[in-house]
Design a protein around this motif. Structure first.
Motif, PDB file in Angstrom:
ATOM      1  N   ALA A  70       6.125   7.565  -7.217  1.00  0.00           N
ATOM      2  CA  ALA A  70       5.593   7.951  -8.530  1.00  0.00           C
ATOM      3  C   ALA A  70       6.514   7.561  -9.677  1.00  0.00           C
ATOM      4  O   ALA A  70       6.052   7.292 -10.790  1.00  0.00           O
ATOM      5  CB  ALA A  70       5.331   9.447  -8.559  1.00  0.00           C
ATOM      6  N   THR A  71       7.823   7.525  -9.427  1.00  0.00           N
ATOM      7  CA  THR A  71       8.764   7.325 -10.533  1.00  0.00           C
ATOM      8  C   THR A  71       9.391   5.938 -10.602  1.00  0.00           C
ATOM      9  O   THR A  71       9.890   5.536 -11.656  1.00  0.00           O
ATOM     10  CB  THR A  71       9.900   8.356 -10.457  1.00  0.00           C
ATOM     11  N   ARG A  72       9.386   5.238  -9.491  1.00  0.00           N
ATOM     12  CA  ARG A  72      10.066   3.946  -9.462  1.00  0.00           C
ATOM     13  C   ARG A  72       9.121   2.772  -9.209  1.00  0.00           C
ATOM     14  O   ARG A  72       9.572   1.641  -9.002  1.00  0.00           O
ATOM     15  CB  ARG A  72      11.154   3.951  -8.380  1.00  0.00           C
ATOM     16  N   HIS A  73       7.854   3.046  -9.216  1.00  0.00           N
ATOM     17  CA  HIS A  73       6.873   1.998  -8.926  1.00  0.00           C
ATOM     18  C   HIS A  73       5.681   2.108  -9.873  1.00  0.00           C
ATOM     19  O   HIS A  73       5.394   3.183 -10.408  1.00  0.00           O
ATOM     20  CB  HIS A  73       6.393   2.085  -7.477  1.00  0.00           C
ATOM     21  N   ASP A  74       5.012   0.992 -10.070  1.00  0.00           N
ATOM     22  CA  ASP A  74       3.819   0.943 -10.904  1.00  0.00           C
ATOM     23  C   ASP A  74       2.613   0.610 -10.037  1.00  0.00           C
ATOM     24  O   ASP A  74       2.704  -0.244  -9.130  1.00  0.00           O
ATOM     25  CB  ASP A  74       3.949  -0.132 -11.988  1.00  0.00           C
ATOM     26  N   ALA A  75       1.506   1.259 -10.314  1.00  0.00           N
ATOM     27  CA  ALA A  75       0.273   0.981  -9.577  1.00  0.00           C
ATOM     28  C   ALA A  75      -0.395  -0.263 -10.156  1.00  0.00           C
ATOM     29  O   ALA A  75      -0.613  -0.355 -11.367  1.00  0.00           O
ATOM     30  CB  ALA A  75      -0.668   2.171  -9.655  1.00  0.00           C
ATOM     31  N   VAL A  76      -0.698  -1.210  -9.287  1.00  0.00           N
ATOM     32  CA  VAL A  76      -1.469  -2.381  -9.700  1.00  0.00           C
ATOM     33  C   VAL A  76      -2.961  -2.039  -9.635  1.00  0.00           C
ATOM     34  O   VAL A  76      -3.700  -2.226 -10.585  1.00  0.00           O
ATOM     35  CB  VAL A  76      -1.171  -3.591  -8.800  1.00  0.00           C
ATOM     36  N   PHE A  77      -3.354  -1.529  -8.470  1.00  0.00           N
ATOM     37  CA  PHE A  77      -4.684  -0.973  -8.260  1.00  0.00           C
ATOM     38  C   PHE A  77      -4.495   0.345  -7.507  1.00  0.00           C
ATOM     39  O   PHE A  77      -3.369   0.710  -7.150  1.00  0.00           O
ATOM     40  CB  PHE A  77      -5.569  -1.940  -7.460  1.00  0.00           C
TER      41      PHE A  77
ATOM     42  N   ILE B  89       0.859  -1.186   0.000  1.00  0.00           N
ATOM     43  CA  ILE B  89       0.000   0.000   0.000  1.00  0.00           C
ATOM     44  C   ILE B  89       0.892   1.232   0.000  1.00  0.00           C
ATOM     45  O   ILE B  89       1.708   1.429   0.902  1.00  0.00           O
ATOM     46  CB  ILE B  89      -0.951  -0.011   1.209  1.00  0.00           C
ATOM     47  N   GLY B  90       0.738   2.058  -1.022  1.00  0.00           N
ATOM     48  CA  GLY B  90       1.620   3.205  -1.195  1.00  0.00           C
ATOM     49  C   GLY B  90       1.592   4.171  -0.036  1.00  0.00           C
ATOM     50  O   GLY B  90       2.652   4.598   0.455  1.00  0.00           O
ATOM     51  N   SER B  91       0.413   4.537   0.441  1.00  0.00           N
ATOM     52  CA  SER B  91       0.312   5.519   1.526  1.00  0.00           C
ATOM     53  C   SER B  91       0.961   4.998   2.797  1.00  0.00           C
ATOM     54  O   SER B  91       1.575   5.770   3.553  1.00  0.00           O
ATOM     55  CB  SER B  91      -1.156   5.864   1.781  1.00  0.00           C
ATOM     56  N   GLU B  92       0.871   3.680   3.046  1.00  0.00           N
ATOM     57  CA  GLU B  92       1.511   3.109   4.234  1.00  0.00           C
ATOM     58  C   GLU B  92       3.029   3.149   4.100  1.00  0.00           C
ATOM     59  O   GLU B  92       3.735   3.439   5.072  1.00  0.00           O
ATOM     60  CB  GLU B  92       1.050   1.662   4.435  1.00  0.00           C
TER      61      GLU B  92
ATOM     62  N   VAL C 143       9.459   4.224   4.043  1.00  0.00           N
ATOM     63  CA  VAL C 143      10.095   3.228   3.172  1.00  0.00           C
ATOM     64  C   VAL C 143      10.392   3.841   1.808  1.00  0.00           C
ATOM     65  O   VAL C 143      11.438   3.587   1.205  1.00  0.00           O
ATOM     66  CB  VAL C 143       9.187   1.984   3.029  1.00  0.00           C
ATOM     67  N   VAL C 144       9.468   4.660   1.313  1.00  0.00           N
ATOM     68  CA  VAL C 144       9.655   5.394   0.064  1.00  0.00           C
ATOM     69  C   VAL C 144       9.106   6.802   0.271  1.00  0.00           C
ATOM     70  O   VAL C 144       8.304   7.044   1.176  1.00  0.00           O
ATOM     71  CB  VAL C 144       8.924   4.728  -1.126  1.00  0.00           C
ATOM     72  N   ASN C 145       9.561   7.732  -0.558  1.00  0.00           N
ATOM     73  CA  ASN C 145       8.922   9.049  -0.544  1.00  0.00           C
ATOM     74  C   ASN C 145       7.985   9.142  -1.748  1.00  0.00           C
ATOM     75  O   ASN C 145       7.941   8.243  -2.595  1.00  0.00           O
ATOM     76  CB  ASN C 145       9.961  10.174  -0.558  1.00  0.00           C
ATOM     77  N   ARG C 146       7.223  10.208  -1.837  1.00  0.00           N
ATOM     78  CA  ARG C 146       6.214  10.316  -2.893  1.00  0.00           C
ATOM     79  C   ARG C 146       6.848  10.345  -4.288  1.00  0.00           C
ATOM     80  O   ARG C 146       6.274   9.804  -5.238  1.00  0.00           O
ATOM     81  CB  ARG C 146       5.358  11.558  -2.666  1.00  0.00           C
ATOM     82  N   TYR C 147       8.014  10.953  -4.382  1.00  0.00           N
ATOM     83  CA  TYR C 147       8.690  10.996  -5.686  1.00  0.00           C
ATOM     84  C   TYR C 147       9.095   9.582  -6.110  1.00  0.00           C
ATOM     85  O   TYR C 147       8.892   9.177  -7.262  1.00  0.00           O
ATOM     86  CB  TYR C 147       9.922  11.903  -5.611  1.00  0.00           C
ATOM     87  N   GLN C 148       9.680   8.820  -5.192  1.00  0.00           N
ATOM     88  CA  GLN C 148      10.077   7.453  -5.498  1.00  0.00           C
ATOM     89  C   GLN C 148       8.859   6.591  -5.851  1.00  0.00           C
ATOM     90  O   GLN C 148       8.908   5.760  -6.759  1.00  0.00           O
ATOM     91  CB  GLN C 148      10.821   6.836  -4.318  1.00  0.00           C
TER      92      GLN C 148
END
Length: 293
Positions: free
Chosen positions: A30-37, A14-17, A23-28
């Motif tokens: 958005a740029t290094r991950h793909d949304a599944v849902f 879960i991105g927000s968690e 664990v990650v920041n918002r930039y990471q």
């Protein structure tokens, strides 16, 4: 001393968690991950297998849903699931989203279990659901694969069929149960068995173990009749393109023949376009062995 970097999750999260935990920041994200849902991510380039899609759908539900259908099957370890098919969860009163098939079935307590921390329909309930879907051949393939992956037995599925008498697809389910066999190790083996069965040549058993006169194991045969020493083998692409596999096949075939076995080999082309050849060769071999077919 510099702070140690937190490991980035290598499965759906879960991105927000992850952002809240640092664990990650918002930039990471958005740029290094793909949304599944929505709000559920994987690292960019991560190949989302059916089991990952099941986990992602459960996370999307805010960990409230029960994995069902093919997603439950994936969690139970079932193979041969098309990765392009949607995830499936059972959760009433949830808004639809692309890529997730929602169910609102009432599940009994003994129809739900926990697999690796995720609520899912039991293997029996999963088989009950999958076996009722349109398409008898596909239903049998899925029942075979689920039984191959678990300790599920036909009577376990039959118990639920009896419990839910009158449910949609129950007639097909009962037929699929009668045609199922946990010995099938691929959809092609199931299709081969069904072709023979519909011609009145249902194999006596699957995954036949053959031993020589000294009790030494020689090899396994996909399906056949040990009473008549007739076997049927489905040969996947590796049996034709891999020299080492081909060499082993030739050697094994010679050993089987030396022990009096008649082996019918089935290719993808025969299975798809010439099922009559499979039936004819098998029937001829059985009759040559003295079988009443």
């Amino acid at each position: 001393m510099a702070a140690q970097a937190r490991p980035i999750p290598m499965r759906p999260f879960i991105g927000s968690e992850a952002v809240a935990a640092g664990v990650v920041n918002r930039y990471q994200l958005a740029t290094r991950h793909d949304a599944v849902f929505r709000n559920v991510y994987v690292p960019s380039g991560y190949v989302v297998a059916p089991v990952d899609k099941a986990v992602a759908a459960w996370l999307w539900s805010e960990r409230r849903a029960t994995a069902a259908g093919l997603s439950a099957a994936a969690l139970h370890g079932m193979q041969w699931i098309d990765a392009h098919l949607p995830a499936e969860i059972n959760q009433p009163h949830r808004h639809k989203t692309k890529g997730i098939l929602l169910h609102s079935d009432k599940l009994a307590d003994d129809e739900v279990c926990v697999v690796n921390g995720i609520p899912a329909t039991t293997a029996a309930r999963t088989a009950y659901d999958l076996g009722r879907r349109r398409g008898l051949t596909t239903a049998v393939i899925r029942l075979d694969a689920l039984m191959q992956a678990t300790d599920l037995k036909p009577p376990d599925i039959q118990l639920l069929a009896d419990r839910h008498r009158g449910a949609r697809g129950i007639v097909q389910l009962r037929e699929a149960i009668s045609l199922s066999d946990a010995g099938a190790e691929s959809p092609q083996e199931t299709r081969t068995r069904l072709i023979l069965t519909r011609a009145g040549l249902r194999p006596q058993c699957t995954q036949l173990e053959v031993f020589n006169e000294f009790g030494v194991f020689v090899g396994r045969i996909d399906m056949g009749w040990d009473d008549w020493c007739v076997g049927v083998e489905y040969d996947g692409i590796q049996h034709w393109t891999d020299p080492q596999v081909r060499e082993r096949d030739i050697e094994k075939q010679a050993k089987f023949q030396a022990l009096g076995w008649r082996i019918i080999r089935v290719s993808a082309n025969m299975l798809r376009n010439r099922p009559d050849v499979i039936i004819g060769r098998t029937r001829a071999a059985l009759r040559a062995a003295g079988a009443p077919y």
